[in-house]
Design a protein around this motif. Structure first.
Motif, PDB file in Angstrom:
ATOM      1  N   VAL A 148     -24.661  30.128 -28.561  1.00  0.00           N
ATOM      2  CA  VAL A 148     -24.163  31.209 -27.705  1.00  0.00           C
ATOM      3  C   VAL A 148     -25.142  31.524 -26.571  1.00  0.00           C
ATOM      4  N   PRO A 149     -26.454  31.727 -26.844  1.00  0.00           N
ATOM      5  CA  PRO A 149     -27.367  31.985 -25.724  1.00  0.00           C
ATOM      6  C   PRO A 149     -27.406  30.833 -24.718  1.00  0.00           C
ATOM      7  N   ALA A 150     -27.375  29.601 -25.213  1.00  0.00           N
ATOM      8  CA  ALA A 150     -27.410  28.450 -24.310  1.00  0.00           C
ATOM      9  C   ALA A 150     -26.169  28.390 -23.429  1.00  0.00           C
ATOM     10  N   TYR A 151     -25.030  28.825 -23.973  1.00  0.00           N
ATOM     11  CA  TYR A 151     -23.792  28.836 -23.189  1.00  0.00           C
ATOM     12  C   TYR A 151     -23.949  29.733 -21.968  1.00  0.00           C
ATOM     13  N   TYR A 152     -24.490  30.913 -22.148  1.00  0.00           N
ATOM     14  CA  TYR A 152     -24.651  31.843 -21.025  1.00  0.00           C
ATOM     15  C   TYR A 152     -25.803  31.425 -20.113  1.00  0.00           C
ATOM     16  N   ARG A 153     -26.885  30.953 -20.713  1.00  0.00           N
ATOM     17  CA  ARG A 153     -28.086  30.646 -19.926  1.00  0.00           C
ATOM     18  C   ARG A 153     -27.926  29.354 -19.137  1.00  0.00           C
ATOM     19  N   ASP A 154     -27.463  28.292 -19.794  1.00  0.00           N
ATOM     20  CA  ASP A 154     -27.445  26.971 -19.173  1.00  0.00           C
ATOM     21  C   ASP A 154     -26.085  26.614 -18.566  1.00  0.00           C
ATOM     22  N   PHE A 155     -25.005  26.885 -19.302  1.00  0.00           N
ATOM     23  CA  PHE A 155     -23.687  26.482 -18.808  1.00  0.00           C
ATOM     24  C   PHE A 155     -23.177  27.430 -17.722  1.00  0.00           C
ATOM     25  N   LEU A 156     -23.204  28.749 -17.996  1.00  0.00           N
ATOM     26  CA  LEU A 156     -22.721  29.715 -17.008  1.00  0.00           C
ATOM     27  C   LEU A 156     -23.776  30.060 -15.959  1.00  0.00           C
ATOM     28  N   ASN A 157     -25.046  29.787 -16.281  1.00  0.00           N
ATOM     29  CA  ASN A 157     -26.142  30.069 -15.343  1.00  0.00           C
ATOM     30  C   ASN A 157     -26.220  31.562 -15.016  1.00  0.00           C
ATOM     31  N   VAL A 158     -26.060  32.398 -16.047  1.00  0.00           N
ATOM     32  CA  VAL A 158     -26.148  33.853 -15.855  1.00  0.00           C
ATOM     33  C   VAL A 158     -27.149  34.421 -16.865  1.00  0.00           C
ATOM     34  N   LEU A 173     -19.980  39.020 -39.827  1.00  0.00           N
ATOM     35  CA  LEU A 173     -20.795  39.049 -41.032  1.00  0.00           C
ATOM     36  C   LEU A 173     -21.979  38.081 -40.973  1.00  0.00           C
ATOM     37  N   LEU A 174     -21.925  37.131 -40.038  1.00  0.00           N
ATOM     38  CA  LEU A 174     -23.001  36.153 -39.933  1.00  0.00           C
ATOM     39  C   LEU A 174     -24.256  36.793 -39.358  1.00  0.00           C
ATOM     40  N   PRO A 175     -25.429  36.308 -39.731  1.00  0.00           N
ATOM     41  CA  PRO A 175     -26.660  36.813 -39.112  1.00  0.00           C
ATOM     42  C   PRO A 175     -26.726  36.411 -37.644  1.00  0.00           C
ATOM     43  N   ILE A 176     -27.465  37.177 -36.868  1.00  0.00           N
ATOM     44  CA  ILE A 176     -27.578  36.889 -35.440  1.00  0.00           C
ATOM     45  C   ILE A 176     -28.138  35.498 -35.202  1.00  0.00           C
ATOM     46  N   GLU A 177     -29.030  35.059 -36.085  1.00  0.00           N
ATOM     47  CA  GLU A 177     -29.624  33.724 -35.926  1.00  0.00           C
ATOM     48  C   GLU A 177     -28.558  32.624 -35.935  1.00  0.00           C
ATOM     49  N   ALA A 178     -27.462  32.851 -36.659  1.00  0.00           N
ATOM     50  CA  ALA A 178     -26.391  31.857 -36.703  1.00  0.00           C
ATOM     51  C   ALA A 178     -25.733  31.694 -35.336  1.00  0.00           C
ATOM     52  N   LEU A 179     -25.635  32.794 -34.587  1.00  0.00           N
ATOM     53  CA  LEU A 179     -25.060  32.712 -33.242  1.00  0.00           C
ATOM     54  C   LEU A 179     -25.977  31.941 -32.307  1.00  0.00           C
ATOM     55  N   VAL A 180     -27.272  32.088 -32.521  1.00  0.00           N
ATOM     56  CA  VAL A 180     -28.236  31.335 -31.706  1.00  0.00           C
ATOM     57  C   VAL A 180     -28.109  29.849 -31.998  1.00  0.00           C
ATOM     58  N   VAL A 181     -28.007  29.506 -33.281  1.00  0.00           N
ATOM     59  CA  VAL A 181     -27.863  28.103 -33.669  1.00  0.00           C
ATOM     60  C   VAL A 181     -26.564  27.526 -33.131  1.00  0.00           C
ATOM     61  N   ALA A 182     -25.502  28.352 -33.091  1.00  0.00           N
ATOM     62  CA  ALA A 182     -24.201  27.887 -32.605  1.00  0.00           C
ATOM     63  C   ALA A 182     -24.183  27.656 -31.100  1.00  0.00           C
ATOM     64  N   LEU A 242     -21.298  22.084 -27.795  1.00  0.00           N
ATOM     65  CA  LEU A 242     -21.711  20.900 -27.030  1.00  0.00           C
ATOM     66  C   LEU A 242     -23.009  21.151 -26.280  1.00  0.00           C
ATOM     67  N   ASN A 243     -23.145  22.360 -25.748  1.00  0.00           N
ATOM     68  CA  ASN A 243     -24.310  22.687 -24.928  1.00  0.00           C
ATOM     69  C   ASN A 243     -25.510  23.087 -25.771  1.00  0.00           C
ATOM     70  N   GLY A 244     -25.256  23.667 -26.963  1.00  0.00           N
ATOM     71  CA  GLY A 244     -26.330  24.163 -27.807  1.00  0.00           C
ATOM     72  C   GLY A 244     -26.766  23.178 -28.866  1.00  0.00           C
ATOM     73  N   PRO A 245     -26.121  23.181 -30.040  1.00  0.00           N
ATOM     74  CA  PRO A 245     -26.562  22.313 -31.138  1.00  0.00           C
ATOM     75  C   PRO A 245     -26.572  20.829 -30.781  1.00  0.00           C
ATOM     76  N   LEU A 246     -25.542  20.349 -30.083  1.00  0.00           N
ATOM     77  CA  LEU A 246     -25.477  18.918 -29.743  1.00  0.00           C
ATOM     78  C   LEU A 246     -26.354  18.561 -28.553  1.00  0.00           C
ATOM     79  N   GLN A 247     -26.712  19.544 -27.749  1.00  0.00           N
ATOM     80  CA  GLN A 247     -27.637  19.380 -26.619  1.00  0.00           C
ATOM     81  C   GLN A 247     -27.219  18.256 -25.674  1.00  0.00           C
ATOM     82  N   LEU A 248     -25.944  18.219 -25.359  1.00  0.00           N
ATOM     83  CA  LEU A 248     -25.477  17.269 -24.354  1.00  0.00           C
ATOM     84  C   LEU A 248     -25.941  17.716 -22.969  1.00  0.00           C
ATOM     85  N   PRO A 249     -26.098  16.805 -22.034  1.00  0.00           N
ATOM     86  CA  PRO A 249     -26.485  17.192 -20.672  1.00  0.00           C
ATOM     87  C   PRO A 249     -25.486  18.181 -20.083  1.00  0.00           C
TER      88      PRO A 249
END
Length: 464
Positions: free
Chosen positions: A175-185, A164-173, A39-46
């Motif tokens: 994961v970085p946005a979850y920690y950076r924007d949602f958790l604010n850490v 087995l997925l490439p790291i880029e797949a986690l970025v697209v999913a 929700l926070n990453g690919p869908l980019q909801l507020p």
């Protein structure tokens, strides 16, 4: 004539409803973090909307609390409190008083986000315990162990896929946005690895080893989640008929492989202790020795076969790793903070809760110090009493009952022991999946123990 008060002679919710509610919470919490990341990453909801949607679990708990209160008032059932109940209520009162002091001394109103998050992290597991206290029938339902084993298998399989997925797949999913924007850490993330959290990698033989995170978005969170469900997989394997036993032990082995891929040392130790404890509590003393020997041989073989593993284990045992050094510093800071603030330093002053609001945590990565530093000695004593009496109730229930209730009691005991072990290096009950499901089972275990104790205790003699 005297009479004993029988706690909750009839369950406050029908068995299907209580078990269905626990099932929804279990599966929902298992995929909660991954859903928020999408929700926070690919869908980019507020972020505000995502936070509102993420509060579904607290809203569900609030509805359950209202339902429990209404049932108690309507039925007017007699309720005999256990020592665990007193400790849990004491913790709630200490948190409320601490919140009031924070308002008076520091001008932080209880409705502020920081105070609300701080209180939530400390309180909600014990509120869920109260729900479990009023729904003991969930222990008797055969779906409990099946559901926990299914969660273990599904999340372990997804852990293999994610690994087995490439790291880029986690970025697209997201994961970085979850920690950076949602958790604010954002400070917990590593810009050199696409903004993924530091915990996604560990040093193994001077090389960055990528840990399995599954749907929990980090190796540590995945391992902590397995600490809840892995004992259920083992219990089903031990109690299964001959035809299904081999397949269930294979599932147990696969989940263990997934756990090892998290390279989360203390959690792996906790799960190993859980496995041995289950064998001991069920009277399989020969199996205890066999399993311990097998694990020692596997460890020795892995150590000999790969120098990186040997170095990793030695640095861990000698407290030379970065995490070991940070844990020692956190424990020292926790003791100092408790000495300086015997009544607590205030809510949201420790661990991740403090970091989310830009505060320097007074201590981190220790469950006892989390409660001790924020709530002081009163909160620490209530916390210790709660866990001690929960273990007593769980062991006694496991020894005095049979069937599904016995399996549920064994699950509660082993998970509680795992929490205490892993709590030395992580605030594990800040993870909702572990905390809320375990707390529900803990309450149900104490309720069943109280009922059985009331039914088996002799009535007091009447005096003349």
């Amino acid at each position: 004539m005297g009479a004993t008060a029988v706690p909750l002679a009839s369950p406050p919710m029908s068995r299907p409803v209580a078990d269905r509610a626990l099932g929804v919470m279990t599966w929902g919490l298992a995929f909660h973090m991954a859903a928020i990341a999408v929700l926070n990453g690919p869908l980019q909801l507020p972020v505000g909307l995502v936070r509102l949607l993420a509060a579904w679990k607290e809203a569900a708990i609030a509805l359950l609390v209202v339902a429990m209160a209404a049932r108690l008032l309507r039925q007017r059932e007699r309720f005999a409190p256990a020592i665990c109940d007193v400790a849990a209520v004491s913790l709630v009162l200490v948190v409320m008083m601490r919140s009031g002091l924070d308002w008076l001394l520091f001008g932080i109103p209880p409705v502020s986000p920081m105070a609300a998050y701080g209180a939530r992290d400390l309180l909600v597991p014990f509120v869920v315990y109260g729900i479990g206290r009023l729904t003991p029938e969930v222990l008797d339902h055969p779906a409990l162990m099946r559901r926990m084993a299914a969660v273990a298998l599904v999340t372990a399989a997804l852990g293999f896929v994610e690994r087995l997925l490439p790291i880029e797949a986690l970025v697209v999913a997201g994961v970085p946005a979850y920690y950076r924007d949602f958790l604010n850490v954002e400070g917990m993330t590593n810009p050199a690895f696409y903004g993924l959290p530091h915990s996604y990698f560990t040093d193994l033989g001077n090389e960055a080893f990528r840990r399995a995170g599954s749907v929990f978005l980090s190796g540590q969170s995945f391992a902590i989640a397995l600490m809840l469900v892995l004992p259920a997989v083992q219990l089903r394997a031990m109690e299964s008929p001959g035809g299904a036993r081999a397949g269930r032990w294979m599932v147990f082995a696969l989940v263990w492989v997934a756990l090892l891929l998290t390279v989360t040392r203390m959690t792996i130790v906790a799960c190993a202790v859980q496995a041995l404890l289950l064998l001991q509590l069920t009277g399989r003393t020969v199996a205890v020795g066999a399993l311990a020997t097998l694990r020692a041989l596997c460890l020795a073989g892995g150590t000999i076969a790969r120098s990186a593993v040997r170095e990793f284990i030695w640095r861990t045992l000698s407290f030379e790793t970065q995490s070991s050094i940070s844990h020692t510093a956190d424990w020292t800071e926790g003791m100092v903070a408790l000495w300086e603030h015997p009544l607590g330093a205030g809510l949201a002053t420790a661990d991740l809760t403090a970091a989310r609001f830009g505060r320097e945590p007074l201590t981190a990565d220790n469950l006892l110090f989390k409660y001790a530093v924020e709530l002081g000695w009163p909160g620490l004593m209530a916390f210790v009493v709660f866990f001690a009496m929960l273990l007593v109730a769980g062991v006694q229930l496991a020894r005095r009952t049979t069937g599904h209730a016995r399996s549920g009691a064994l699950l509660t005991v082993t998970v509680t022991v795992g929490i205490l072990i892993n709590g030395a290096t992580a605030v594990v009950i800040s993870m909702p999946f572990l905390a809320y499901v375990w707390a529900w089972l803990a309450g149900a275990t104490v309720a069943r123990h109280s009922q059985r104790h009331a039914h088996t205790s002799p009535l007091p003699r009447s005096g003349r």
